[in-house]
Structure formats: C-alpha cells, structure tokens
Write an enzyme that holds these catalytic residues in place. Sequence first.
Site, PDB file in Angstrom:
ATOM      1  N   HIS A 126      -6.935   7.765  11.379  1.00  0.00           N
ATOM      2  CA  HIS A 126      -6.573   6.345  11.331  1.00  0.00           C
ATOM      3  C   HIS A 126      -5.091   6.119  11.069  1.00  0.00           C
ATOM      4  O   HIS A 126      -4.695   5.071  10.592  1.00  0.00           O
ATOM      5  CB  HIS A 126      -7.427   5.632  10.268  1.00  0.00           C
ATOM      6  CG  HIS A 126      -8.887   5.632  10.601  1.00  0.00           C
ATOM      7  ND1 HIS A 126      -9.890   5.484   9.667  1.00  0.00           N
ATOM      8  CD2 HIS A 126      -9.525   5.773  11.798  1.00  0.00           C
ATOM      9  CE1 HIS A 126     -11.072   5.535  10.267  1.00  0.00           C
ATOM     10  NE2 HIS A 126     -10.874   5.720  11.556  1.00  0.00           N
ATOM     11  N   ASN A 176      -8.106   8.808   5.766  1.00  0.00           N
ATOM     12  CA  ASN A 176      -7.137   8.184   4.866  1.00  0.00           C
ATOM     13  C   ASN A 176      -5.775   8.043   5.526  1.00  0.00           C
ATOM     14  O   ASN A 176      -5.353   8.891   6.308  1.00  0.00           O
ATOM     15  CB  ASN A 176      -7.001   9.006   3.588  1.00  0.00           C
ATOM     16  CG  ASN A 176      -8.290   8.998   2.786  1.00  0.00           C
ATOM     17  OD1 ASN A 176      -9.157   8.185   3.053  1.00  0.00           O
ATOM     18  ND2 ASN A 176      -8.412   9.900   1.846  1.00  0.00           N
ATOM     19  N   GLY A 180     -16.166  11.841  -0.063  1.00  0.00           N
ATOM     20  CA  GLY A 180     -15.658  10.522  -0.425  1.00  0.00           C
ATOM     21  C   GLY A 180     -15.562   9.529   0.714  1.00  0.00           C
ATOM     22  O   GLY A 180     -14.549   8.853   0.853  1.00  0.00           O
ATOM     23  N   THR A 181     -16.616   9.441   1.493  1.00  0.00           N
ATOM     24  CA  THR A 181     -16.616   8.440   2.561  1.00  0.00           C
ATOM     25  C   THR A 181     -17.979   7.771   2.635  1.00  0.00           C
ATOM     26  O   THR A 181     -19.012   8.439   2.484  1.00  0.00           O
ATOM     27  CB  THR A 181     -16.237   9.043   3.934  1.00  0.00           C
ATOM     28  OG1 THR A 181     -16.493   8.070   4.961  1.00  0.00           O
ATOM     29  CG2 THR A 181     -17.003  10.310   4.260  1.00  0.00           C
ATOM     30  N   ARG A 238       0.851  -1.203   0.000  1.00  0.00           N
ATOM     31  CA  ARG A 238       0.000   0.000   0.000  1.00  0.00           C
ATOM     32  C   ARG A 238       0.890   1.258   0.000  1.00  0.00           C
ATOM     33  O   ARG A 238       0.610   2.241  -0.655  1.00  0.00           O
ATOM     34  CB  ARG A 238      -0.919   0.052   1.233  1.00  0.00           C
ATOM     35  CG  ARG A 238      -1.879  -1.112   1.436  1.00  0.00           C
ATOM     36  CD  ARG A 238      -3.028  -1.127   0.459  1.00  0.00           C
ATOM     37  NE  ARG A 238      -2.646  -1.532  -0.881  1.00  0.00           N
ATOM     38  CZ  ARG A 238      -2.352  -2.790  -1.258  1.00  0.00           C
ATOM     39  NH1 ARG A 238      -2.402  -3.785  -0.402  1.00  0.00           N
ATOM     40  NH2 ARG A 238      -2.005  -3.056  -2.497  1.00  0.00           N
ATOM     41  N   ASP A 290      -3.148   7.719   3.478  1.00  0.00           N
ATOM     42  CA  ASP A 290      -2.170   8.284   2.534  1.00  0.00           C
ATOM     43  C   ASP A 290      -1.808   9.709   2.960  1.00  0.00           C
ATOM     44  O   ASP A 290      -2.450  10.293   3.846  1.00  0.00           O
ATOM     45  CB  ASP A 290      -2.724   8.240   1.092  1.00  0.00           C
ATOM     46  CG  ASP A 290      -3.938   9.145   0.894  1.00  0.00           C
ATOM     47  OD1 ASP A 290      -3.841  10.345   1.171  1.00  0.00           O
ATOM     48  OD2 ASP A 290      -5.000   8.637   0.455  1.00  0.00           O
TER      49      ASP A 290
HETATM   50  P1  NAD Z   1     -14.966   3.492   1.846  1.00  0.00           P
HETATM   51  O1  NAD Z   1     -14.170   2.632   0.957  1.00  0.00           O
HETATM   52  O2  NAD Z   1     -15.848   2.858   2.855  1.00  0.00           O
HETATM   53  O3  NAD Z   1     -15.933   4.441   0.960  1.00  0.00           O
HETATM   54  C1  NAD Z   1     -15.429   5.132  -0.141  1.00  0.00           C
HETATM   55  C2  NAD Z   1     -16.453   6.163  -0.576  1.00  0.00           C
HETATM   56  O4  NAD Z   1     -15.845   6.940  -1.597  1.00  0.00           O
HETATM   57  C3  NAD Z   1     -17.731   5.562  -1.157  1.00  0.00           C
HETATM   58  O5  NAD Z   1     -18.857   6.153  -0.504  1.00  0.00           O
HETATM   59  C4  NAD Z   1     -17.684   5.954  -2.643  1.00  0.00           C
HETATM   60  O6  NAD Z   1     -18.967   6.245  -3.188  1.00  0.00           O
HETATM   61  C5  NAD Z   1     -16.820   7.199  -2.597  1.00  0.00           C
HETATM   62  N1  NAD Z   1     -16.108   7.496  -3.828  1.00  0.00           N
HETATM   63  C6  NAD Z   1     -15.578   6.655  -4.745  1.00  0.00           C
HETATM   64  N2  NAD Z   1     -14.974   7.337  -5.733  1.00  0.00           N
HETATM   65  C7  NAD Z   1     -15.116   8.662  -5.422  1.00  0.00           C
HETATM   66  C8  NAD Z   1     -14.702   9.869  -6.033  1.00  0.00           C
HETATM   67  N3  NAD Z   1     -14.006   9.870  -7.194  1.00  0.00           N
HETATM   68  N4  NAD Z   1     -15.008  11.051  -5.438  1.00  0.00           N
HETATM   69  C9  NAD Z   1     -15.717  11.080  -4.270  1.00  0.00           C
HETATM   70  N5  NAD Z   1     -16.147   9.954  -3.642  1.00  0.00           N
HETATM   71  C10 NAD Z   1     -15.849   8.766  -4.206  1.00  0.00           C
HETATM   72  O7  NAD Z   1     -13.964   4.502   2.511  1.00  0.00           O
HETATM   73  P2  NAD Z   1     -14.014   5.276   3.910  1.00  0.00           P
HETATM   74  O8  NAD Z   1     -15.398   5.737   4.184  1.00  0.00           O
HETATM   75  O9  NAD Z   1     -12.892   6.244   3.859  1.00  0.00           O
HETATM   76  O10 NAD Z   1     -13.682   4.191   5.036  1.00  0.00           O
HETATM   77  C11 NAD Z   1     -12.760   3.221   4.791  1.00  0.00           C
HETATM   78  C12 NAD Z   1     -11.530   3.074   5.675  1.00  0.00           C
HETATM   79  O11 NAD Z   1     -10.562   2.510   4.772  1.00  0.00           O
HETATM   80  C13 NAD Z   1     -10.879   4.312   6.190  1.00  0.00           C
HETATM   81  O12 NAD Z   1     -10.851   4.230   7.548  1.00  0.00           O
HETATM   82  C14 NAD Z   1      -9.438   4.313   5.648  1.00  0.00           C
HETATM   83  O13 NAD Z   1      -8.510   4.303   6.698  1.00  0.00           O
HETATM   84  C15 NAD Z   1      -9.274   3.031   4.884  1.00  0.00           C
HETATM   85  N6  NAD Z   1      -8.765   3.229   3.505  1.00  0.00           N
HETATM   86  C16 NAD Z   1      -7.903   4.273   3.221  1.00  0.00           C
HETATM   87  C17 NAD Z   1      -7.445   4.493   1.923  1.00  0.00           C
HETATM   88  C18 NAD Z   1      -6.505   5.653   1.668  1.00  0.00           C
HETATM   89  O14 NAD Z   1      -5.812   6.088   2.590  1.00  0.00           O
HETATM   90  N7  NAD Z   1      -6.431   6.208   0.448  1.00  0.00           N
HETATM   91  C19 NAD Z   1      -7.864   3.642   0.888  1.00  0.00           C
HETATM   92  C20 NAD Z   1      -8.745   2.569   1.200  1.00  0.00           C
HETATM   93  C21 NAD Z   1      -9.183   2.395   2.515  1.00  0.00           C
END
Ligand code: NAD
Length: 229
Positions: A104, A87, A170-171, A56, A89
């Site tokens: 987190h 996130n 985006g959550t 990751r 990242d």
């Molecule tokens: P989630 O995966 O549960 O939900 C993602 C949300 O993003 C969805 O509601 C979806 O509709 C939306 N989405 C998708 N593409 C989008 C876009 N282009 N623009 C706006 N919205 C968009 O994620 P979450 O609610 O953040 O919870 C998941 C947990 O997973 C977090 O606690 C996090 O720590 C971890 N996580 C982090 C990363 C990262 O750091 N980039 C990546 C994956 C998971």
Amino acid sequence: MKNVVVFTGAGISAESGLKTFRDSDGLWENYRIEDVATPEAWNSNPALVQDFYNMRRKQVLAAQPNSAHLAIAQLEKKFNVTVITQNVDDLHERAGSSSIIHLHGVITKARSTLDPSLIYDIEGWQLPMGATCEKGSQLRPCIVWFGEPVPKMEEAIEKIHQADRLVIIGTSLQVYPAASLLYYFTGNAGLYYIDPKAEPKGQLPNLTIINQKATEAIPGLVNSWLNEN
Ligand code: NAD
C-alpha cells in the site's frame, strides 16, 4: 534455504505507538477513511489529505521498530525472507529487513500526480502543497488509497507461491485484495496467524492461530526457528 514470507498489518506497529484503525471503531486517528484515504478525498480536498499524511509521517518518523520488527529481521540469518506489508510506515526497513514489498505504498516517499512512476524521498515530515515533480505536477503521498489498483499484488502473489512458511501478523484481513494473499500459499512448513483477535479460517485447516500481541509471540517464534536443526 527455506523461503519464509512474513505478511504484516497495522497491528505489528501498534506497540511502536502507531494506531491501527480497526481498533478505533473504523476511524484512523479520528478521521473517516473516505475523507483522507481515497482518490475522491484527494480530488475534493487535497490540502486536508496532504495534512493528514504529514501528521502520520511525523508520527512514523518519531516511532521506533519494536521487538517483533527486529526479530523478523533476524530471520534472515537462516531463511530467505520476504516481508509483505500493508503498512505504510518504514519500521521493517529500520529494523533491518532487506526484502520488503509495500503493498500500500510508503509514507516516507512522494509520487507525482501525473506520472505514478515518478517517486521521490521526502526530506523530513512535511510534503507541502505546491511541491511538484520534475514534470511540474503536484506531489502526493506515495500511498495506495482505497479504490486504487495495487500494483505490487503480482509480485506478492509470486512470493507467497514460493513460500515454504507463511506468518501473518497483526492484520484484520479486511482490506482486499491484500487479504486474499494467504489463499495463494501452498507451502508445507507452516502457516501461522498472530493477532490477539485472529480467528480460524475454514478454508485453511492447517492455520496455526496465536492470539497474542506481536511482541509477545514473534521473538520466541523466531528464536525457535533459528535454533531448529
Ligand atoms: P487493521 O487496523 O484493520 O487491523 C489491525 C489488526 O491488528 C487487528 O486485527 C488487531 O487485532 C491487530 N492488533 C492490534 N494490536 C496488535 C498487536 N500488539 N500485535 C498484533 N496484532 C495486533 O489493519 P490492517 O489489517 O493492516 O489494514 C488496515 C490498512 O490500514 C492497511 O492497508 C494499512 O495501509 C493502513 N494502516 C497502516 C498503518 C501503519 O502503516 N502503521 C496504521 C494504520 C492503518
């Protein structure tokens, strides 16, 4: 100066090439959360967990902030901005935001398995098994795993209390306690939820829903706020 809180989830980084997990059937890069993102997973197979986060981290380091991360950083020209992110990242940092609460944890850092206050920057993408803290215990990713306490919650609640405006981006609002944060908002200058799958919340009648991708909605919204009188 108005206080703005931007509360982000994996969706804001999706257009930078980092996968969310709700969008892939509840799997995160083909792994079950229970197998890679819990204290139990670490206890039963630390090498697998370390390897998962190494991969990751490699992806995160290769990714770039997108126009939504960059626009949020621009808000600081006119507002007192705090980014609260779920996130792991570091794309908000690299986009230039200066006040970021990582609820987190953050994947570019390691922490001691003995003393959580011992936190170190990771050089490059690999945190090897056998790397230890100054007290001699194994280093793990500086991530809050499912089932672990979220030490930054109090600080995040305080920021939301002080916010005049809150933007949620985006959550899926499925992960608690983070998802409860929006209910602490009492500001009167706007509450927005930007996510292609965002749905109204009965308890929050003043919520403005924008069913668009982050890069479609955020730059325009930020621009209009920067040009307000
Ligand atoms: P989630 O995966 O549960 O939900 C993602 C949300 O993003 C969805 O509601 C979806 O509709 C939306 N989405 C998708 N593409 C989008 C876009 N282009 N623009 C706006 N919205 C968009 O994620 P979450 O609610 O953040 O919870 C998941 C947990 O997973 C977090 O606690 C996090 O720590 C971890 N996580 C982090 C990363 C990262 O750091 N980039 C990546 C994956 C998971």
